[in-house]
Motif scaffolding. Structure first.
Motif, short mmCIF file in Angstrom:
data_model
loop_
_atom_site.label_atom_id
_atom_site.label_comp_id
_atom_site.label_asym_id
_atom_site.label_seq_id
_atom_site.Cartn_x
_atom_site.Cartn_y
_atom_site.Cartn_z
N PRO A 261 0.84 -1.20 0.00
CA PRO A 261 0.00 0.00 0.00
C PRO A 261 0.87 1.26 0.00
CG PRO A 261 -0.51 -1.47 1.87
CD PRO A 261 0.74 -1.96 1.27
N ASP B 61 -1.16 -8.68 -4.54
CA ASP B 61 -1.45 -7.24 -4.63
C ASP B 61 -2.06 -6.78 -3.31
OD1 ASP B 61 -2.08 -4.68 -5.25
OD2 ASP B 61 -3.12 -5.12 -7.13
N ARG C 272 -2.08 -3.58 -2.27
CA ARG C 272 -2.20 -2.11 -2.30
C ARG C 272 -3.44 -1.61 -1.58
NH1 ARG C 272 -1.85 -0.93 -8.51
NH2 ARG C 272 -3.08 -2.86 -8.46
N HIS C 273 -4.48 -2.44 -1.51
CA HIS C 273 -5.73 -1.99 -0.88
C HIS C 273 -5.73 -2.23 0.63
CE1 HIS C 273 -6.03 -6.25 -1.74
NE2 HIS C 273 -6.98 -6.35 -0.85
N GLU D 101 -3.50 -8.30 8.68
CA GLU D 101 -3.14 -8.19 7.26
C GLU D 101 -1.78 -8.83 6.98
OE1 GLU D 101 -5.56 -4.06 6.19
OE2 GLU D 101 -3.55 -3.95 7.06
#
Length: 549
Positions: free
Chosen positions: A392, A431, A433-434, A450
């Protein structure tokens, strides 16, 4: 006498929950006109001196109790044995000469009228501790506290402040007394993070955000008896987290061998103190030095290699290393060191079990300038790349450049290294990024949940023991992870950006959602209603303006 000093007071019990924050706020108030980059060496140096003295005092108390319980010793014998250096160093405790012991410093700081200044007392103490312990050679600040321009009053207040906080009186969650090492280790880490925050971009040169370090270690899973290496070790945060990981799995700091290197002299000293305060024996070389041009561990290979090197540095002297044996996949461009770091770390990994994790700028995943695309292709074709993670934004306060994690592995076959699944010819793309939660207006961090999700996905993909214990099974998840074959990566011209592979996340259908046709009709009606209202209001305004004219 220290001008304005309130004198050293007896240490008092302090609430453990806010001890670190209390110390930071109080110490920061004493900073005066000095900037954080300079002031941190005073605070961290004093915390270290307090640590070695408290650890020494703890060992002394235990020894005295043992001797009295054993019996048969005179008071003279006990005092003599309590000054036996081997009884301390043999237990991993630094020897602290009499004049450098904290209670002596605090008392002399209070009563040193007409004698040595506080600055000289502290400089002498640092020198005495450094000379008495070979492991600390060159690590402690020299001539810092008594330098010209240092405010003696503020320095005396800082000594008094650290003296008054009861580091050795903290309790853990079970109500047990915590050791000076544990408490001061946490305090040292906390202050490092706060100083890095205060310094902004410069802080990133020696400090990597905790959640990024945790993720790297969770992905690499250092094991007992493995060698861990960081070629750009900063203040040593990677090693501290690796030791915590080992401890959480039943081991201790003695179960890993730590090697590192750091270019900056002051940062190298911070790392030496940080590791000493955590009880981690480390080989950071005989001195600070340039990893590319003066490798402190030239013949060593390591099981775990991890680093957060500076992004995109252009003045690394690559033109003098064109034929270096480390460039097995091609000479990196002289104007950017990203692929020099990657290849240096790959070169340092041990056969079979060797694995590496490195933080780099996102551009490293797709750039084709100056041969970087060819190097990346050669690394993928050689099956060196195991996993790519897109991070992120806003994780790094020191830079707004988007970052990613590269994970390399010497052997991805089943049972050869870490996992039970044959992953040869495959790369895992994640991914993330979120993910991440905002912890301030400008800064984000990954939560433990996470971190567990990302690391768990990687371990499930590999089929590691930790994944089996957690009953994790790998499967592609749209928008998050994808296991790609080499053929697919070739189709993407060896660009390794996870977003290209994972696709879009599946959107769950809401049974109560409004049908699309009805929604369009409703919104169209609402829009036309706003147009009509706007027309009416415009007519009213024109009429009113006409009357004024």
């Amino acid at each position: 006498m220290v001008a304005g000093s309130r004198g050293a007071k007896k240490a008092s019990r302090t609430g453990s929950a806010d001890l670190k924050d209390t110390l930071w706020k109080a110490a920061d108030k004493l900073r005066g006109s000095m900037d954080a980059a300079e002031y941190k060496h005073f605070v961290l140096g004093l915390i270290f001196l307090k640590y070695v003295s408290d650890a020494f005092a703890e060992r002394r108390t235990v020894m005295e109790a043992e001797l009295r319980e054993e019996g048969g010793y005179s008071e003279t014998d006990i005092l003599e044995l309590l000054e036996d250096r081997d009884e301390y160093t043999g237990y991993g405790v630094f020897w602290v000469p009499q004049a450098a012991r904290w209670e002596s410093i605090a008392e002399r700081a209070k009563t040193s009228s007409g004698e040595d200044s506080v600055g000289k007392l502290l400089d002498d103490a640092m020198k005495a501790v450094g000379n008495a312990n070979p492991d600390l050679k060159g690590a402690l600040p020299q001539g810092l506290f008594n330098a010209r321009g240092v405010d003696e009053r503020r320095l005396g207040e800082l000594v008094d402040l650290i003296n008054r906080i009861g580091f050795g009186e903290q309790l853990d969650e079970q109500g047990r007394r915590r050791s000076a090492r544990d408490v001061l280790g946490e305090v040292y880490e906390y202050c490092l993070a706060k100083f890095a925050l205060a310094e902004g971009r410069r802080g990133g040169e020696y400090y990597t955000p905790a959640s990024v370090v945790k993720l790297l270690v969770a992905m690499l899973e250092p094991q007992r008896n493995e060698r861990v290496y960081d070629p750009a070790c900063g203040s040593g945060g990677m090693f501290v987290q690796a030791e915590k990981f080992i401890e959480s799995h039943g081991g201790s700091s003695k179960d890993i061998a730590v090697y590192g290197q750091e270019l900056n002299q002051n940062t190298w000293r911070l790392a030496k103190m940080n590791l000493a305060i955590h009880g981690i024996g480390a080989n950071l070389g005989n001195k600070w030095g340039d990893t590319f041009h003066d490798d402190e561990h030239p013949d060593m290979r390591f099981n775990v290699v991890m680093a957060n090197p500076p992004f995109n540095i252009s003045d690394w002297g690559g033109d003098r290393l064109v034929m270096d044996p480390r460039w097995q996949y091609g000479a990196p461009p002289v104007g950017n060191a990203n692929y020099a770091w990657l290849q240096h770390m790959a070169y340092k990994t041990a056969p079979k079990t060797g694995r590496a994790g490195v933080v780099l700028a996102n551009g490293s995943m797709s750039s084709k300038q100056s041969g970087e695309g060819d190097i990346r292709r050669a690394m993928v074709e050689d099956d060196l790349v195991a996993c790519m993670v897109a991070l992120p934004g806003q994780l790094f306060r020191s830079t707004q450049i988007p970052a990613c994690l590269w994970f390399l592995a010497r052997d991805k076959s089943a049972g050869s290294g870490r996992g039970s699944v044959d992953r040869r010819g495959q790369v895992l793309f994640i991914d993330a990024r979120h993910l991440g939660q905002m912890i301030s207006r400008t800064e984000k961090e990954l939560t433990d949940e996470e971190i567990g999700r990302i690391a768990g996905t990687f371990h499930a993909w590999l089929g590691t023991e930790s994944a089996k214990e957690a009953e994790l099974k790998y499967e592609d998840v749209g928008g998050f992870c994808k296991s790609a074959e080499l053929a697919e990566i070739r189709e993407h011209d060896f660009i390794l950006t996870p977003g290209r592979y994972v696709g879009a996340a599946e959107v769950e259908e809401d049974p109560d959602a409004e049908p699309v046709e009805e929604k369009i009709a409703r919104l169209t009606k609402e829009l036309f209603g706003h147009f009509e209202k706007s027309t009416r209001l415009e007519a009213v305004v024109r009429e009113q303006l006409g009357r004024i004219g």
